[in-house]
Each structure stands twice: as structure tokens, then as C-alpha cells.
Design an enzyme around this catalytic site. Structure first.
Site, short mmCIF file in Angstrom:
data_model
loop_
_atom_site.label_atom_id
_atom_site.label_comp_id
_atom_site.label_asym_id
_atom_site.label_seq_id
_atom_site.Cartn_x
_atom_site.Cartn_y
_atom_site.Cartn_z
N GLU A 91 4.16 -5.15 2.48
CA GLU A 91 4.05 -6.57 2.13
C GLU A 91 5.28 -7.04 1.38
OE1 GLU A 91 0.71 -9.76 0.62
OE2 GLU A 91 0.45 -7.66 0.07
N LYS A 117 -6.64 -9.18 -6.68
CA LYS A 117 -7.60 -8.11 -6.42
C LYS A 117 -7.93 -7.24 -7.64
CE LYS A 117 -7.26 -8.00 -1.42
NZ LYS A 117 -6.46 -9.22 -1.22
N PHE A 122 -7.24 -3.88 8.91
CA PHE A 122 -7.26 -2.74 9.82
C PHE A 122 -7.01 -3.24 11.25
CE2 PHE A 122 -10.28 0.28 7.28
CZ PHE A 122 -9.29 0.42 6.33
N CYS A 174 -10.47 -7.29 6.97
CA CYS A 174 -10.07 -8.02 5.76
C CYS A 174 -9.47 -9.40 6.00
CB CYS A 174 -9.10 -7.17 4.95
SG CYS A 174 -9.72 -5.52 4.60
N HIS A 231 -1.74 -10.26 -0.38
CA HIS A 231 -2.88 -9.42 -0.03
C HIS A 231 -3.05 -8.37 -1.13
CE1 HIS A 231 -5.99 -7.87 2.52
NE2 HIS A 231 -5.40 -6.68 2.66
N HIS A 274 -11.29 -5.92 -3.88
CA HIS A 274 -11.01 -6.40 -2.52
C HIS A 274 -12.34 -6.74 -1.86
CE1 HIS A 274 -9.59 -7.03 1.38
NE2 HIS A 274 -8.82 -5.98 1.57
#
Length: 386
Positions: A290, A308, A373, A154, A279, A313
Site C-alpha cells: 500500500e 483499524k 483477498f 474486505c 486500508h 478490521h
């Protein structure tokens, strides 16, 4: 880490996503008082239906053999070709982020082979290579400089911008086309479903009631150089905490390190940032970590939101698309709202979420963050002239 010695500028950009198939439609919907939220659907292998942010693009007679490449062509058509018309094409580079290019088409090809015993005549495994989108764009624009893909899940699209900037600063290129693209596909949707990460409705980021992520597709392109323009890539910060293959560090230490490094590289202080594009996936773990990281760096006064719920996403394209959204917000003097139910999670440190209908801003600099990830993280700082 020291302040950047050479400034990097963005001369133009183009984006497409669930908010629109061209830049101006995306801009209009992004900054509307009631922007559209994800409305597409995808049927999973277990029969459930997942909300997705799908791109609507009409098929063209000469479309390439990959949906990612077709989206890249749409974005290229939205940028003035004079910007990459350099005399020496070896000084023109292309860097593209992706995580699933070609999987949609190759998945269908594998199904055909299982059913028919033979590959479709059009089957070409190369479209699944991570460098394929970059090579496709380089072929379109005649670039013979460094051309490669970045696939760090991502963070891919945002890292492509930082990588392009480094090519210019190192003297390896004069102009770089950077960005990222990803398309929806069965493997990605069912993979996230197996992780129990998909929401059954529109995502609800930073709410105590958040239940997971929506996936989307799309991408963005940027033209970078050291020649001055009204938009500047002021700084970036990257980190790799390697906490877990799919779960974030619960304290957000890597996210914090990336944000602080970006501020140092840009020569800015937290109070110089006027907006933060989060994010903000809407999962339990991401939003909690976050919020912790943002609160430590910026406290609870900086306006923040995630886009998002509007786009889904976009995975490897998310960092590029959201950099474009951040520039749009600064240019318009209007911040996109945080689309959620307004019910705060008492476990989260406070952060200042933008009202759902959006807010005005007079800020010149903003930050856009992406986390991925494997614990790799990036923060970009974008700045516009006023």
C-alpha cells in the site's frame, strides 16, 4: 474511463463499531486526541487470546436472529425514515456488503447439533446467505427495488456504495440504501490465525515492528440518490489483479489502478485530495504494497492514516465504515491520527502519516481505500460542501 456524467449524493449515514454503538459516539471517539483502541478479546481454538474490536449493543426484545441484522437495525434507527419514504417502493433499492453474516449464529447451531444430535428450534440457514442483510433491510423499509448482497471479502462494503451509485445512474433506482455489516465469529478469527495474520497486541500499521491484524465487527448504512446534498460520492475506482488468493500484489499495481480510476471518475487530480483513509491492516505484505501504491499516486505529502487499530478490521463492513469515518473527518475539519509506534520501515517508500493525535484539515475531498483477498481493490472519493 471518463468523469461521472451524473452526480451521486449521500443524504445521511449511520455507523457503529468498536468506537461506539451510535454515530455520534463513533464521531466523538474517532476524532478525539487520544481515541480508544481495540480492547475486546476472543479466545481461539488453540487457547490463545486475540485482541478484537467488538461492538457493544444491548439486546432488544425484538432483535432479529442474526447479529449482523441487529446491527443493521441499530443503524436504520439512526437515519431519518423520510429519506427512504418514496412513493414507488420499486424505485427503492438495497445493496449490502458482508463476508460473514450469520456465521456466528450458524456456528453455534452446528455445535448444538454435534452435541445434541438435533438442530436448535431457531436454526435458520438462510441468515448465512450473503443477501440476507440486504433482504432484512428491504423488509424493514418496504423496498421492492433491486435488493442484493455483495461479498468480495474486505472490499464488500465499499463496493456496495459503488454498486448503489450505478443503480441510480442506470435508471434502475431513485434511492439506494447501501453499506455493509459483519460480526465477529470463531470461523473468521481462527481462519486468520491459521494464516498467521493475527497480531498478539493492538495492530501497529506501517511500523517496522508491525506484526499483524486485529479483527473487528460493525457496519454502516448510507442513503444515496441523485438529488443534491452536502455530501457527494464523487467517484470510485475498482480493479482485480488476481495476484493470489490471500496475499496482495507486492507492487500494489491493482491498488494503484483503483486509486487512479477513482480520480478520473471524480474529475480530480491527486493534489485535489486532502486525506487518504488507508486500508492499513498492519500486516507485513499489505502495508508494504500500500505504501508503494500511495507513494506512486500521491508522493509523500498527502496526509494518510488507518483507523483499524481503533476498530479492528471489520472485513466486509470495513469499506462502508471507513467511508463514514472519512466523511466525519471532512465534516469536522479534523483527520484521525495514525495509531502506531512511530518507527518507520526503511523498506517502505515514504508516505505522510497523520500524527497519532490527529490533525486539522480544510480539505473538501478525501479518498478511502479497501483491498481484499483474491486481489480485488476499490477506492472511493468522498466530498463535502464547505
Amino acid at each position: 474511463m471518463q468523469t461521472m456524467a451524473q452526480a451521486i449524493y449521500i443524504h445521511d449515514f449511520a455507523v457503529l463499531c468498536a468506537l461506539g454503538s451510535d454515530t455520534e459516539t463513533v464521531r466523538r471517539n474517532l476524532l478525539a486526541p487520544a481515541p480508544p483502541r481495540v480492547s475486546g478479546t476472543w479466545t481461539l481454538t488453540d487457547g490463545r487470546t486475540a485482541p478484537v474490536g467488538a461492538v457493544t449493543i444491548a439486546a432488544q426484545p425484538n432483535d432479529p436472529d442474526s447479529r449482523c441484522n441487529a446491527m443493521a437495525d441499530r443503524c436504520l434507527a439512526g437515519i431519518d425514515p423520510a429519506l427512504w419514504n418514496v412513493a414507488d417502493k420499486s424505485r427503492l433499492a438495497v445493496v449490502m456488503g458482508t463476508s460473514s453474516c450469520g456465521l456466528l449464529e450458524n456456528g453455534a447451531a452446528f455445535q448444538r447439533r454435534l452435541a445434541d444430535g438435533a438442530w436448535p428450534p431457531s436454526f435458520r440457514l438462510a441468515i448465512q446467505e450473503f443477501g440476507n442483510v440486504a433482504a432484512h433491510i428491504a423488509n424493514r423499509v418496504g423496498a421492492t427495488g433491486p435488493t442484493y448482497g455483495i461479498s468480495t471479502a474486505c472490499t464488500s462494503g465499499a463496493k456496495a456504495l459503488a454498486s448503489g451509485a450505478r443503480l441510480i445512474q442506470s435508471g434502475m433506482a431513485d434511492v439506494v440504501i447501501a453499506g455493509g455489516f459483519d460480526a465477529l465469529c470463531d470461523l473468521t478469527l481462527n481462519g486468520f490465525s491459521s494464516l498467521e495474520a493475527l497480531a498478539d497486541g493492538v495492530s501497529n500499521p506501517f511500523s517496522v515492528n508491525r506484526r499483524g491484524i486485529n479483527l473487528g465487527e460493525g457496519g454502516a448504512l448510507f442513503v444515496l440518490s441523485a438529488e443534491p446534498s452536502p455530501i457527494r460520492l464523487a467517484g470510485w475506482g475498482e480493479s482485480a489483479d488476481a495476484y493470489h488468493i490471500s496475499a496482495p500484489d507486492p507492487e500494489g499495481n491493482g491498488a494503484e489502478a483503483a486509486m487512479r480510476e477513482a480520480l478520473v471518475r471524480a474529475g480530480l487530480k491527486p493534489e485535489n485530495i486532502g486525506y487518504l483513509n488507508l486500508h492499513g491492516t498492519g500486516t507485513k505484505l499489505n502495508d508494504l504494497m500500500e505504501a508503494r501504491a500511495v507513494n506512486r499516486v500521491f508522493g509523500d505529502m498527502l496526509p494518510c492514516s488507518t483507523t483499524k487499530p481503533l476498530t479492528g478490521h471489520m472485513l466486509g463492513a470495513a469499506g462502508a465504515g471507513e467511508a463514514a469515518f472519512t466523511i466525519m473527518a471532512l465534516q469536522a475539519g479534523r483527520l484521525p491520527g495514525n495509531a502506531w509506534d512511530g518507527e518507520r520501515d526503511p523498506e517502505m517508500p515514504p508516505i505522510r502519516l497523520v500524527k497519532p493525535e490527529g490533525e486539522a484539515t480544510d480539505g473538501r475531498a478525501a479518498m478511502s481505500c479497501s483491498y481484499a483477498f483474491g486481489g480485488n481493490n476499490i477506492a472511493l472519493i468522498l466530498e463535502v460542501a464547505r
